[in-house]
Write a protein that holds these residues in place. Sequence first.
Motif, PDB file in Angstrom:
ATOM      1  N   PHE A1539      38.314  31.061  70.358  1.00 51.58           N
ATOM      2  CA  PHE A1539      39.254  32.167  70.204  1.00 51.58           C
ATOM      3  C   PHE A1539      40.671  31.752  70.583  1.00 51.58           C
ATOM      4  CE2 PHE A1539      35.611  34.993  69.871  1.00 51.58           C
ATOM      5  CZ  PHE A1539      36.078  35.948  68.994  1.00 51.58           C
ATOM      6  N   ALA A1540      40.799  30.896  71.596  1.00 50.68           N
ATOM      7  CA  ALA A1540      42.128  30.437  71.995  1.00 50.68           C
ATOM      8  C   ALA A1540      42.770  29.627  70.879  1.00 50.68           C
ATOM      9  CB  ALA A1540      42.036  29.609  73.269  1.00 50.68           C
ATOM     10  N   ASN A1541      41.992  28.740  70.245  1.00 53.14           N
ATOM     11  CA  ASN A1541      42.532  27.932  69.155  1.00 53.14           C
ATOM     12  C   ASN A1541      42.876  28.799  67.947  1.00 53.14           C
ATOM     13  OD1 ASN A1541      42.335  25.580  70.606  1.00 53.14           O
ATOM     14  ND2 ASN A1541      40.322  25.034  69.814  1.00 53.14           N
ATOM     15  N   TYR A1542      42.028  29.776  67.674  1.00 47.10           N
ATOM     16  CA  TYR A1542      42.307  30.669  66.550  1.00 47.10           C
ATOM     17  C   TYR A1542      43.579  31.475  66.829  1.00 47.10           C
ATOM     18  CZ  TYR A1542      41.410  34.013  62.775  1.00 47.10           C
ATOM     19  OH  TYR A1542      41.508  34.788  61.646  1.00 47.10           O
ATOM     20  N   GLY A1543      43.721  31.945  68.085  1.00 52.01           N
ATOM     21  CA  GLY A1543      44.946  32.653  68.441  1.00 52.01           C
ATOM     22  C   GLY A1543      46.165  31.770  68.331  1.00 52.01           C
ATOM     23  N   PHE A1544      46.027  30.494  68.702  1.00 47.90           N
ATOM     24  CA  PHE A1544      47.130  29.544  68.599  1.00 47.90           C
ATOM     25  C   PHE A1544      47.512  29.356  67.132  1.00 47.90           C
ATOM     26  CE2 PHE A1544      48.782  25.643  71.124  1.00 47.90           C
ATOM     27  CZ  PHE A1544      50.042  25.830  70.576  1.00 47.90           C
ATOM     28  N   CYS A1545      46.507  29.245  66.260  1.00 47.09           N
ATOM     29  CA  CYS A1545      46.792  29.114  64.819  1.00 47.09           C
ATOM     30  C   CYS A1545      47.587  30.310  64.311  1.00 47.09           C
ATOM     31  CB  CYS A1545      45.480  28.986  64.046  1.00 47.09           C
ATOM     32  SG  CYS A1545      44.603  27.425  64.290  1.00 47.09           S
ATOM     33  N   LYS A1546      47.207  31.490  64.765  1.00 49.51           N
ATOM     34  CA  LYS A1546      47.944  32.683  64.345  1.00 49.51           C
ATOM     35  C   LYS A1546      49.372  32.659  64.874  1.00 49.51           C
ATOM     36  CE  LYS A1546      43.960  35.814  64.127  1.00 49.51           C
ATOM     37  NZ  LYS A1546      43.350  37.039  64.685  1.00 49.51           N
ATOM     38  N   PHE A1547      49.537  32.185  66.095  1.00 52.93           N
ATOM     39  CA  PHE A1547      50.880  32.130  66.665  1.00 52.93           C
ATOM     40  C   PHE A1547      51.758  31.166  65.868  1.00 52.93           C
ATOM     41  CE2 PHE A1547      53.955  30.146  69.573  1.00 52.93           C
ATOM     42  CZ  PHE A1547      54.681  31.269  69.936  1.00 52.93           C
ATOM     43  N   VAL A1548      51.190  30.058  65.430  1.00 44.75           N
ATOM     44  CA  VAL A1548      51.941  29.112  64.603  1.00 44.75           C
ATOM     45  C   VAL A1548      52.355  29.768  63.294  1.00 44.75           C
ATOM     46  CG1 VAL A1548      51.741  26.973  63.310  1.00 44.75           C
ATOM     47  CG2 VAL A1548      50.934  27.061  65.662  1.00 44.75           C
ATOM     48  N   GLU A1549      51.492  30.610  62.740  1.00 45.68           N
ATOM     49  CA  GLU A1549      51.865  31.336  61.528  1.00 45.68           C
ATOM     50  C   GLU A1549      53.044  32.274  61.810  1.00 45.68           C
ATOM     51  OE1 GLU A1549      49.981  34.425  58.237  1.00 45.68           O
ATOM     52  OE2 GLU A1549      48.641  33.364  59.608  1.00 45.68           O
ATOM     53  N   CYS A1550      53.037  32.912  62.999  1.00 43.02           N
ATOM     54  CA  CYS A1550      54.181  33.742  63.390  1.00 43.02           C
ATOM     55  C   CYS A1550      55.469  32.922  63.378  1.00 43.02           C
ATOM     56  CB  CYS A1550      53.974  34.327  64.783  1.00 43.02           C
ATOM     57  SG  CYS A1550      52.628  35.485  64.925  1.00 43.02           S
ATOM     58  N   GLU A1551      55.400  31.727  63.969  1.00 47.01           N
ATOM     59  CA  GLU A1551      56.591  30.885  64.031  1.00 47.01           C
ATOM     60  C   GLU A1551      57.029  30.460  62.640  1.00 47.01           C
ATOM     61  OE1 GLU A1551      56.924  28.702  68.242  1.00 47.01           O
ATOM     62  OE2 GLU A1551      55.382  27.844  66.946  1.00 47.01           O
ATOM     63  N   ALA A1552      56.073  30.209  61.758  1.00 49.84           N
ATOM     64  CA  ALA A1552      56.424  29.822  60.390  1.00 49.84           C
ATOM     65  C   ALA A1552      57.156  30.952  59.685  1.00 49.84           C
ATOM     66  CB  ALA A1552      55.166  29.421  59.625  1.00 49.84           C
ATOM     67  N   LEU A1553      56.683  32.178  59.851  1.00 51.75           N
ATOM     68  CA  LEU A1553      57.347  33.326  59.237  1.00 51.75           C
ATOM     69  C   LEU A1553      58.718  33.562  59.859  1.00 51.75           C
ATOM     70  CD1 LEU A1553      54.286  35.736  59.029  1.00 51.75           C
ATOM     71  CD2 LEU A1553      55.340  34.477  57.150  1.00 51.75           C
ATOM     72  N   LEU A1554      58.828  33.315  61.155  1.00 47.96           N
ATOM     73  CA  LEU A1554      60.122  33.436  61.821  1.00 47.96           C
ATOM     74  C   LEU A1554      61.095  32.370  61.319  1.00 47.96           C
ATOM     75  CD1 LEU A1554      61.869  34.797  63.980  1.00 47.96           C
ATOM     76  CD2 LEU A1554      60.861  33.260  65.671  1.00 47.96           C
ATOM     77  N   LEU A1555      60.593  31.164  61.073  1.00 50.12           N
ATOM     78  CA  LEU A1555      61.423  30.089  60.521  1.00 50.12           C
ATOM     79  C   LEU A1555      61.943  30.476  59.143  1.00 50.12           C
ATOM     80  CD1 LEU A1555      62.530  27.190  60.669  1.00 50.12           C
ATOM     81  CD2 LEU A1555      60.342  26.408  59.720  1.00 50.12           C
TER      82      LEU A1555
END
Length: 1700
Positions: A1539-1555
């Motif tokens: 779950f931590a890794n899956y949450g991290f993957c989602k957070f990276v997607e957040c950063e990509a959308l922010l970029l």
Amino acid sequence: MNTASLALAGPRKTNISTTGKVAAHVPDLIVYGDLSQEVPSIENFDGVLLFIDISGFTALTETFSMSSNLDYGADQLTQTLNQYVGDIVEEVLNFGGDILKFAGDALLALWKVHRAHINDIITLALKCSLSIQQYYGVRETDVGLTMRIKIGLSAGHISKVIVGNNKHQHFVVIGRAVDEVRLAQNLAQAGEIILSPNCWELCHRKLIVVEKIPDVRAVKLKLIKDVPTSDLDAFYQRCAEHLEDNHIPDSPGILRNTSVLPPNEELEKGLRKFVTRNVLRKIDDGQPLEYLSELRPVTIVFVNLQFLGSANIYHLTKAIQDANSFITGTVYPFRGKINKVFMFDKGCTFLCVFGLPGDKLANESSQALDCAYKIHRFCARSLMKISVVSIGITSGPVFCGVVGHNVRHEYTVIGRKVNLAARMMMYHPGLVTCDEIIYAESKLPYYFFQVLPDSEMKGIRNPGPIYKYLVTERTMLGKAYLTKQRYEEYPLLGRKRETDLFEVTLENFKVSRKSHIMLYEGLFGYGKSQLMAEIAYMGQTAGQKVVAMELGKINGLQKFFTIQTLMAIFLGIDACKTYDTRQRILLNKIQGLIPDSYFCLLNKLFHVKFPTSEEVSEMDNEKRDVEMEAILVKILKKAAEKEILIFVIDEGQFIDPASWVFLDNLLRAIPIFIVMSLSPSEYKGLILCSTATRILGSMANTYVKLKELTPAVIVQKACQDLGVVSIARELEMFLIQRSHGNPFYCEELLRNLHTKNVLEFYILDENEENEDEWENLFTTTVIKPQESEVLDTEQTPSYICTITQNVKLHNIMLPPTLKGVALSKIDNMNPSEQMVVKCAAIIGVTFSTHLLLHILPRWSKMKMNQTLAALVETHVFECFTEGKTRLTIQTMDVFTYELGNFPKTLVTSGRGSDLGSAIAKRLTQEEAVMHCKYMGFCTPLLQEAAYELWLKSQKTKLHLKCVQYLESDAHRCKCCGKGDFVAFHHYTIDSTQWKVEGIIEPDRDVMSEAASAIVSQTLLSLNLSQQEGSENKDAVAKLDTLSEQKSSKAESSFDFLYKRYTSLCPVEMDSSIVSSNFENAALTKRLVRREMVMMYQAPLTLQDSFRAEEEEKTFLYRLDEIIWFIEYGVKKVKMRGSCNCEETVESIIVPLSNHFRVLGHTVRAFYYLLESAAAYVHLSNNYMAFTYLNTAESLLKNLEPKQKIISNFEKSVLYSLKGEVAYNMGQLNLAKRLVRKALEFMNKGFPITIIGAFFMSMVETSKHRSHQKKQTWDAPSSNEKRLAVLNQQCHCFSLLWQIFSLDPSINSKKLAHLAALMMVNCAEESHDECQIVSAYMELSLCCQMIGRQQDWMKYEAMVIERSSHLGIVGGELVTIAKLVVSLAYMKLCLGNLPLAIQLGYRGHQMCVQLKKFKLDYSTLAHLFSALFLSNRHEEAVHVLSWLEDLSFRDDNVIGKAYFISACLDLLLHAGFSYKPFEFCLDFIHANAANCILMSQSGIMLGLYSSMAIWFARLHYWEKFKGPFEQARRLVRRTSGSLFANYGFCKFVECEALLLQKCIEEKPDSVREIRGKTLKHLEQILTQCSTSPVYYPRVYHMKAYVHLMLGNDQQSETFLDMAFENCNENMLEKSWLELSQKWWFTGQEPMEDWWLKFAPNFPVWKPGMSEDDFGPIKQYKYLLKMPELYFGHESPETKIDDQMT
């Protein structure tokens, strides 16, 4: 009578009758007097008076009463007081005296005697005084204060006056002797005895040596001359004869004859009139004497009446009787009591108390002040020969209880506030004065008070401001502004829905232009005033005319006050100081609107002086009022034509009747918008006028019922009030648990902590890494978070708030304000209910009814059940299961208000209730209580307040009774195999340190884990042998058939799975849940049959690394056999009940730790604290484990260095549990350090360097091979202490390998393997097969995570093979279930989704069979993930429905979090909705501060990241900031879990959308966000080595980021790598196909199906299939290129050009 009895009588324990118990509160003067006389009555006699004053007592009571510690204050005060005063009382009784009065720090004794013998009795009283001074003249206390005695004596004529009525009576003694004894005492210094002039005249002067005092006739006693023994005996004989009529006991074993009085109904009836009803209720209920004492907040009213010198005894008697009658009639309706009446210095003093036990009211301060005003006015005007009336009123905590000796005592109040009220009364004669608390709590306008100049008062330090109450109203306009002001930097929290509703309703009003009323109703402290201020501000900023005011209780009695004040504010004349100014402004407002001749109609209303016209002079009063109101309507009507009028009225229940009538007419004539707040507790006792009833009950009104604030908002409010961005987690839980969602409670708790210097403030260093700090493990920033630099570049200094070191928040007493709120509810109970509540409070918030019966004093079970039923009915208690249901409803309903109609029952007269239905309801409730094993307080605040009412000695006795009852059940539940939560824990304790004084140790009847294992093996063998017999031939044949026929096996597997649900659910679940689960039975059958057929008929064609070996297939076959075997095969296997470990921890383990801490037994307290922490780790509640570990560590640190009472084993357990909590929270370095320290305490080292690891690996590998060669299945060791050490070592090594495996470096992987190997070797040494199988399972997982594929496969096969030797009973069956769940988890991490699904179904099935529902939460969550990633949405939704039913049925917040996470996944990646986003959002907000969820950083990271993705995709960037910042803070705390890794993957997607956003809108910030995004991408890529299933998502995001940065070639490379790693991950594969088509091959823009339907996605309903949604695979969000750069110029080039 024995001549020596006067001086030698001692106490004797006897069974005292009820008459004797009542008589102990009354002097002999009353007991043996004539009780048949009409009151007032006068009796004259001669006697000797002895007045004893205890100097230093004021300071002592102040010291104890001001203590905030639960273990310090009332109890020590009571012990010190009663030991000291009791000795003095016994001495007086030994000398034949009668204790007349206890007056705080003094007591008055009497020797009633004929005039002819008074000289002998004076000598006897002097001997008594000398004895008292000799033995008790100086007493040192434990707090460093010294108490000393001053004594005054007088003799002569005395009058006893009895006043009162047929129910309540009081007596006073009046006369010259009474006045002189007080004056004599005032002349004395500590240690001295003073004789009054009359006493000196009447005594034997030849026997007494005295010293004259200058300027006065009184004398000081020096000594009494020695006389021969024979003469002394003769003296005592004479005294005994003189006191014959005083009923002196003639037995040397009896101090007072009243203690042996037989039951006498007539006498008792007369004596009961002199005892307060609060005491009589306790006596009648048979409660012990000490139960009458407690420390509680009350309101004190001292009334002093000074009479003229010409007043004689008859004048005084008449005046005191009249005063007593009026005071009684005034205070009794408000539950006030006259506690004492005494007469000194020509003055009579009444001590009145509001809020005694059983009499607490929420608004007692204002009622006491109102009573004081009435009493002062009556006494000053109506009493005979009155000179001065003085009243002092205070409020605060005081000691309320019995003072004196066992045979003679009185119920009184003692404390700083009592002394302060007495001093205020004496130092401010003729006034009604009050302290600051009364001033604040009265809620009266400020102009009703005047601050008096500071003055020093004897014995009172820092009294605070003293206020004079102005009993005459001023002739000025009333001022009723809102007391709460709206500040920009102090926004209203948690009431957005309420303010939004106001805006919507106001807009509707603007359209309709019809008068409308909005009613906001909420309990005291819910923030109604703050809400009214916010609404007033919103109306003003919108350009409307707003008139806001706040009313008080007194305003409801002032005719037309509301309209007068409202219009004064509206016209702008409320602040004018002079008539002229007010008249000039008013003239400008009304000139031309009404005739000049009518101006004078406003004179009385607004205090102006317009000339009275002839026309008005001819009007009668009624006509004038009508015309005056018509003028007001005209003024408002003219204003309403130009602008919107909004009236905001806070506390609207206090509108006076005349104003209601005017409002009714006004609402009909003019369109006005009225917003009103109401307090139900305030108008509950009010009788509203008919107009008010009609207006409030109108269906056209908008009625809003405010609810409590959510925990998250409470934490935000705390941060706001303190001016910080973060508070300690311990403080968070303290406020959440004690405030109960009430913002006022939160403020009071913080104010109390700040006053006691408990809070510390520090500047927050954003760059500081707190990962290695245990203290900051649960410290989170909850308000004003540091926004991302990309979103907000403004930097402001931030502060955090922590708790002062060594302060225990659970020991902090409740603030008096909150305690008073709780006590008001307790005091409305009858004595039996109070006793049950107080005893339950000893046990805890949750308690066992059996334990409650055990500690109740001589109660029957029937009586307890009847009382419990009454308390459940009044919502004081709740059954444990009922509480679960109630909490579930509350969790689902996250709104902070309810809409509806005004509750008419509160404004209309009540109807008679049906007696028959009430009786039937009570009987039903009693029957439910009889079957209720556990119960709990509905309001924990009530439990805390009730607990504080006990004294320490009382607590000790009850705590001892509790631990004797509880300890036999202090272990895991039967479902979990019993035993300690720390394996074999109790075997490691030194028996010499275990004993507790007062506890009889029961023989332990706990079977050891080793013995349990042996019995399990024996039972298994017996069952198998029986199974082979004739009686089970059919079962064996069925098993054989099951193994041979694969196709039929799939069908039968489904049959028993389906049958299991239909048979189990009616027992375990509500019928509605069953019907919802199996609404589509055909779908369920198809789901499971598909899995079974796929498993047994379809060959597995995965890659080698994911291929299921033959052993796995065999294992799956065996699992089906085990499942069938449990269901059908062995009838003699007794199935377990549900896991009750959580109830055991909350109702047994944790209470035991609290009980032993109170008892001061460190060894047992430490033991149960460790058990509590281990249990909460077992239950996944890391915060509670953190709390109890901190408490245990504090106990350890407080031990003296020489004390070696805690073993190294327990110290090791402490640090290993701390390490496990740190690991669960993602603080890996801290966890590593703590676990190493735990190993050190067991002399088991672990290498630090890689060289040390190399040599140790050789040793451990050799051991491992040796164990491999033996392969013998020995019985576990019989040395339980050795087993405990081995289990502890296994636990530590298990944590270590998990920690090291998360580090991608080669050295860390080697250390991880070494730790896992050492764990296996320890398990092998224990010869515990369950432990061995679990260890090898972990070793296999370790090898997988560090990339040792061959070892992983080997050990997995070994685990599967060795598990075949486990039985299917006891802990071995649980081990098999955990093995299945672990294998399913491992296959999911690896991406072997088909096998993960097969194992997941079986794991879920076994969890249900074994009723391991907490294990089932994660099992269902992982099963859903496997199905979801496989694009098998129909099955995934069905599994999700199981998870929903299970988690909400048990109210498990982690299960709910899994469910919400899955719902968000469907919204983000499946294109349909199972639950709407708003539902998910409300859950996250409602549980943002939930201690259990906050400890699950991986889950919370996924939830916050999902929220941020949702807002980013929809371009709600302001809403994006909050969850993104929360996720950013959680990233640094993630572990390597799935779950931590899956949450991290989602957070990276957040950063990509922010970029993407930054490239389009803020090119200057691209470089910074690009760097962070790329860094996190590399970090998650490394971290996903433990969860390869998410490699495709990481490569997908890398491809997208590089594409946005213009690196097309790298983007294609990463996209290809994502495809290569997809395998069975069909979800990611379908999304990758869309991205590839969109990015590189699309000729024209594609239609984004996700954005087309968002946010209103189609909802999945029961019975639907994927075909109902069309091209569901296309419902993916398209990762678009930034619009600014659809040309060929890359962002990199653009940025470089700008820099150039």
